[in-house]
Motif scaffolding. Structure first.
Motif, PDB file in Angstrom:
ATOM      1  N   VAL A 154     -32.172 -49.913   4.252  1.00 49.82           N
ATOM      2  CA  VAL A 154     -33.573 -50.322   4.684  1.00 49.82           C
ATOM      3  C   VAL A 154     -33.670 -50.337   6.344  1.00 49.82           C
ATOM      4  O   VAL A 154     -32.570 -50.693   6.924  1.00 49.82           O
ATOM      5  CB  VAL A 154     -33.550 -51.947   4.358  1.00 49.82           C
ATOM      6  N   CYS A 155     -34.592 -49.857   6.864  1.00 53.99           N
ATOM      7  CA  CYS A 155     -34.752 -49.840   8.457  1.00 53.99           C
ATOM      8  C   CYS A 155     -35.776 -50.729   8.863  1.00 53.99           C
ATOM      9  O   CYS A 155     -36.895 -50.813   8.339  1.00 53.99           O
ATOM     10  CB  CYS A 155     -35.042 -48.449   8.688  1.00 53.99           C
ATOM     11  N   PHE A 156     -35.463 -51.436   9.731  1.00 54.74           N
ATOM     12  CA  PHE A 156     -36.417 -52.491  10.536  1.00 54.74           C
ATOM     13  C   PHE A 156     -36.989 -51.630  11.689  1.00 54.74           C
ATOM     14  O   PHE A 156     -35.950 -51.730  12.770  1.00 54.74           O
ATOM     15  CB  PHE A 156     -35.886 -53.661  10.291  1.00 54.74           C
ATOM     16  N   VAL A 157     -38.202 -51.194  12.003  1.00 53.13           N
ATOM     17  CA  VAL A 157     -38.626 -50.641  13.041  1.00 53.13           C
ATOM     18  C   VAL A 157     -39.370 -51.729  14.114  1.00 53.13           C
ATOM     19  O   VAL A 157     -40.197 -52.597  13.574  1.00 53.13           O
ATOM     20  CB  VAL A 157     -39.488 -49.546  12.818  1.00 53.13           C
ATOM     21  N   ASP A 158     -38.842 -51.984  15.247  1.00 52.66           N
ATOM     22  CA  ASP A 158     -39.487 -52.814  16.309  1.00 52.66           C
ATOM     23  C   ASP A 158     -38.993 -52.244  17.593  1.00 52.66           C
ATOM     24  O   ASP A 158     -37.900 -52.899  18.330  1.00 52.66           O
ATOM     25  CB  ASP A 158     -39.174 -54.247  16.056  1.00 52.66           C
ATOM     26  N   THR A 159     -39.676 -51.445  18.262  1.00 51.87           N
ATOM     27  CA  THR A 159     -39.278 -50.851  19.563  1.00 51.87           C
ATOM     28  C   THR A 159     -40.245 -50.291  20.459  1.00 51.87           C
ATOM     29  O   THR A 159     -41.435 -49.817  19.896  1.00 51.87           O
ATOM     30  CB  THR A 159     -38.315 -49.651  19.201  1.00 51.87           C
ATOM     31  N   ALA A 178     -33.902 -36.263  16.738  1.00 49.20           N
ATOM     32  CA  ALA A 178     -34.268 -35.074  16.143  1.00 49.20           C
ATOM     33  C   ALA A 178     -33.162 -34.991  15.000  1.00 49.20           C
ATOM     34  O   ALA A 178     -33.423 -34.823  13.528  1.00 49.20           O
ATOM     35  CB  ALA A 178     -34.181 -33.665  16.719  1.00 49.20           C
ATOM     36  N   ARG A 179     -31.657 -35.253  15.158  1.00 53.05           N
ATOM     37  CA  ARG A 179     -30.908 -35.369  13.954  1.00 53.05           C
ATOM     38  C   ARG A 179     -30.936 -36.336  13.028  1.00 53.05           C
ATOM     39  O   ARG A 179     -30.811 -36.131  11.946  1.00 53.05           O
ATOM     40  CB  ARG A 179     -29.443 -35.379  14.855  1.00 53.05           C
ATOM     41  N   ASN A 180     -31.374 -37.262  13.456  1.00 44.84           N
ATOM     42  CA  ASN A 180     -31.460 -38.488  12.555  1.00 44.84           C
ATOM     43  C   ASN A 180     -33.016 -38.258  11.532  1.00 44.84           C
ATOM     44  O   ASN A 180     -32.775 -38.413  10.532  1.00 44.84           O
ATOM     45  CB  ASN A 180     -31.897 -39.893  13.279  1.00 44.84           C
ATOM     46  N   ILE A 181     -33.842 -37.627  12.000  1.00 48.47           N
ATOM     47  CA  ILE A 181     -35.039 -37.310  11.369  1.00 48.47           C
ATOM     48  C   ILE A 181     -34.656 -36.376  10.275  1.00 48.47           C
ATOM     49  O   ILE A 181     -35.136 -36.449   9.214  1.00 48.47           O
ATOM     50  CB  ILE A 181     -36.271 -36.845  12.211  1.00 48.47           C
ATOM     51  N   LEU A 182     -33.661 -35.453  10.941  1.00 46.77           N
ATOM     52  CA  LEU A 182     -33.472 -34.380   9.868  1.00 46.77           C
ATOM     53  C   LEU A 182     -32.661 -34.922   8.874  1.00 46.77           C
ATOM     54  O   LEU A 182     -32.785 -34.564   7.416  1.00 46.77           O
ATOM     55  CB  LEU A 182     -32.629 -32.934  10.547  1.00 46.77           C
ATOM     56  N   GLU A 183     -31.596 -35.903   9.055  1.00 44.28           N
ATOM     57  CA  GLU A 183     -30.667 -36.297   8.301  1.00 44.28           C
ATOM     58  C   GLU A 183     -31.309 -37.153   7.125  1.00 44.28           C
ATOM     59  O   GLU A 183     -30.830 -37.235   5.939  1.00 44.28           O
ATOM     60  CB  GLU A 183     -29.392 -36.753   8.938  1.00 44.28           C
ATOM     61  N   MET A 184     -32.072 -37.798   7.611  1.00 44.48           N
ATOM     62  CA  MET A 184     -32.665 -38.838   6.952  1.00 44.48           C
ATOM     63  C   MET A 184     -33.672 -38.254   5.713  1.00 44.48           C
ATOM     64  O   MET A 184     -33.922 -39.000   4.654  1.00 44.48           O
ATOM     65  CB  MET A 184     -33.696 -39.754   7.701  1.00 44.48           C
ATOM     66  N   THR A 185     -34.337 -36.955   6.018  1.00 51.09           N
ATOM     67  CA  THR A 185     -35.464 -36.419   5.212  1.00 51.09           C
ATOM     68  C   THR A 185     -34.379 -35.988   3.915  1.00 51.09           C
ATOM     69  O   THR A 185     -34.822 -36.033   2.737  1.00 51.09           O
ATOM     70  CB  THR A 185     -35.888 -35.046   5.486  1.00 51.09           C
ATOM     71  N   ALA A 200     -43.005 -47.604  18.340  1.00 50.48           N
ATOM     72  CA  ALA A 200     -43.435 -46.660  19.367  1.00 50.48           C
ATOM     73  C   ALA A 200     -42.700 -45.182  19.430  1.00 50.48           C
ATOM     74  O   ALA A 200     -41.647 -45.112  19.434  1.00 50.48           O
ATOM     75  CB  ALA A 200     -43.402 -47.144  20.785  1.00 50.48           C
ATOM     76  N   SER A 201     -43.399 -43.910  19.560  1.00 47.94           N
ATOM     77  CA  SER A 201     -42.956 -42.808  19.717  1.00 47.94           C
ATOM     78  C   SER A 201     -41.762 -42.384  19.118  1.00 47.94           C
ATOM     79  O   SER A 201     -41.511 -42.862  17.780  1.00 47.94           O
ATOM     80  CB  SER A 201     -42.597 -42.719  21.226  1.00 47.94           C
ATOM     81  N   GLY A 202     -40.888 -41.513  19.528  1.00 48.35           N
ATOM     82  CA  GLY A 202     -39.512 -41.057  18.845  1.00 48.35           C
ATOM     83  C   GLY A 202     -39.044 -42.191  18.521  1.00 48.35           C
ATOM     84  O   GLY A 202     -37.866 -42.071  17.764  1.00 48.35           O
ATOM     85  N   GLY A 203     -38.803 -43.115  19.292  1.00 53.06           N
ATOM     86  CA  GLY A 203     -37.777 -44.496  19.122  1.00 53.06           C
ATOM     87  C   GLY A 203     -38.153 -45.011  17.915  1.00 53.06           C
ATOM     88  O   GLY A 203     -37.071 -45.283  17.175  1.00 53.06           O
ATOM     89  N   ALA A 204     -38.995 -45.147  17.282  1.00 56.29           N
ATOM     90  CA  ALA A 204     -39.493 -45.417  16.051  1.00 56.29           C
ATOM     91  C   ALA A 204     -39.118 -44.629  14.767  1.00 56.29           C
ATOM     92  O   ALA A 204     -38.417 -44.934  13.912  1.00 56.29           O
ATOM     93  CB  ALA A 204     -41.055 -46.030  15.859  1.00 56.29           C
ATOM     94  N   LEU A 205     -39.362 -43.252  15.344  1.00 59.01           N
ATOM     95  CA  LEU A 205     -39.265 -42.142  14.393  1.00 59.01           C
ATOM     96  C   LEU A 205     -37.733 -41.981  14.044  1.00 59.01           C
ATOM     97  O   LEU A 205     -37.382 -41.529  12.734  1.00 59.01           O
ATOM     98  CB  LEU A 205     -39.957 -40.771  14.697  1.00 59.01           C
ATOM     99  N   GLY A 206     -36.978 -42.153  14.861  1.00 61.01           N
ATOM    100  CA  GLY A 206     -35.378 -41.836  14.832  1.00 61.01           C
ATOM    101  C   GLY A 206     -34.829 -42.993  13.572  1.00 61.01           C
ATOM    102  O   GLY A 206     -33.796 -42.356  13.059  1.00 61.01           O
ATOM    103  N   ILE A 207     -35.402 -43.961  13.323  1.00 59.79           N
ATOM    104  CA  ILE A 207     -34.870 -44.796  11.878  1.00 59.79           C
ATOM    105  C   ILE A 207     -36.174 -44.756  11.060  1.00 59.79           C
ATOM    106  O   ILE A 207     -36.323 -45.828  10.058  1.00 59.79           O
ATOM    107  CB  ILE A 207     -34.358 -45.864  12.198  1.00 59.79           C
TER     108      ILE A 207
END
Length: 317
Positions: A154-159, A178-185, A200-207
């Protein structure tokens, strides 16, 4: 309690209500009818204001200083069962990114999320919720551990975004995200993402890559903040409200564009007005979504996640 500029009519009515009640208590005058009238008007005003919020007003609510943060949700949902885990095993422990094991009922989850501070000291300690590369590497380490032991994530996004400092870039901020996005897929366990504040931005996409992505009603999710967008396009922050509208960053906009799966209703006035109710709603939505995902095989989880993100941004002419 702090009030935002558009909440001033509510503040005035609440002050009137408390004043009327105090007069009734201090004297023998019956003010019950007056109190009921003010209370009725207060409810109507709240419904009217929160029913017609603009995109910028929702951004303001997502940043409300009393709004619950990641650790608030985790501690309320898991109680004493939460065990925080630290470090990326390379550089250091990033305080802006937290994670650990916890339980909802008898089911274990790996919780990961950005954490902001409550005052000047803790905001500096948490780097205002902006993670460095080691924060994203810590998050990935925990998610990989969860996969190893077949524990859902479970990921909570708030950044407001990943930390843009020189040291962060030197240590590979872009590569870490980028590594997180790849591995999470391709993670072989269910991933549920909940946007609880700013996304916001890649900071949120990272998780932010998940089988299910949920957004609380008064949150936002976008490639850039309204202020930054305004400063780029108009060379001024004055047009942030126009930028917020143009960015289509609200939960309603995200659902319409099929970028998220579900909008989670908040208590009237925002999650900070009734924290316990907000915690209960989020806990139930996480568990219900997990119940729907738990019977899928690892291959099905990965395939559905890949298909979900591959279909984003596809339009037929």
């Amino acid at each position: 309690m702090e009030y935002l500029d558009f909440e001033l009519p509510i503040k005035e009515l609440e002050e009137q209500y408390h004043k009327a009640c105090e007069i009734g208590e201090e004297s023998n005058v019956d003010v019950s009818d007056t109190c009921k009238q003010i209370e009725r008007k207060l409810k109507e005003t709240k419904k009217e204001i929160y029913k017609n919020l603009t995109a910028w007003q929702r951004v303001q609510l997502s940043r409300h200083p009393s709004r619950p943060y990641t650790l608030d949700y985790i501690k309320a949902i898991c109680g004493d069962s939460f065990l925080e885990l630290h470090g990326d095993r390379t550089v250091k422990d990033d305080k802006a990114m937290i994670g650990g094991l916890g339980k909802i009922g008898d089911q274990s989850f790996m919780f990961v999320g950005q954490q902001k501070g409550y005052n000047t000291k803790t905001r500096q300690y948490r780097n205002f919720g902006m993670a460095n590369p080691e924060g994203y590497r810590k998050a990935l380490r925990l998610m990989k551990s969860a996969e190893k032991f077949n524990i859902p994530v479970v990921c909570f996004v708030d950044t407001p975004g990943a930390y843009p400092g020189l040291e962060a870039e030197e240590r590979g901020q872009g590569e870490a995200i980028a590594r997180n996005i790849l591995e999470m897929t391709r993670l072989k366990v269910p991933i549920i993402v909940v946007i609880i504040g700013e996304g916001a931005s890649g900071g949120a996409l990272g998780i932010g890559v998940g089988n299910r992505v949920l957004m609380l009603e008064n949150t936002w999710y976008s490639v850039i903040s309204p202020e930054s967008c305004s400063s780029i396009l108009w060379r001024s922050w004055e047009y942030k409200e126009q930028a917020a509208e143009a960015l289509k960053l609200t939960a309603k906009d995200m659902k319409k564009q099929k970028l998220i799966d579900e909008i989670v209703k908040e208590p009237l006035g925002g999650a900070h007005t009734d924290r316990e109710k907000a915690f209960a709603i989020v806990r139930d939505r996480i568990f219900e979504n997990f119940q729907e995902l738990k019977n899928l095989s690892p291959e099905e989880l990965v395939e559905s996640r890949m298909e979900k993100y591959s279909n984003m941004g596809v339009f037929k002419g």
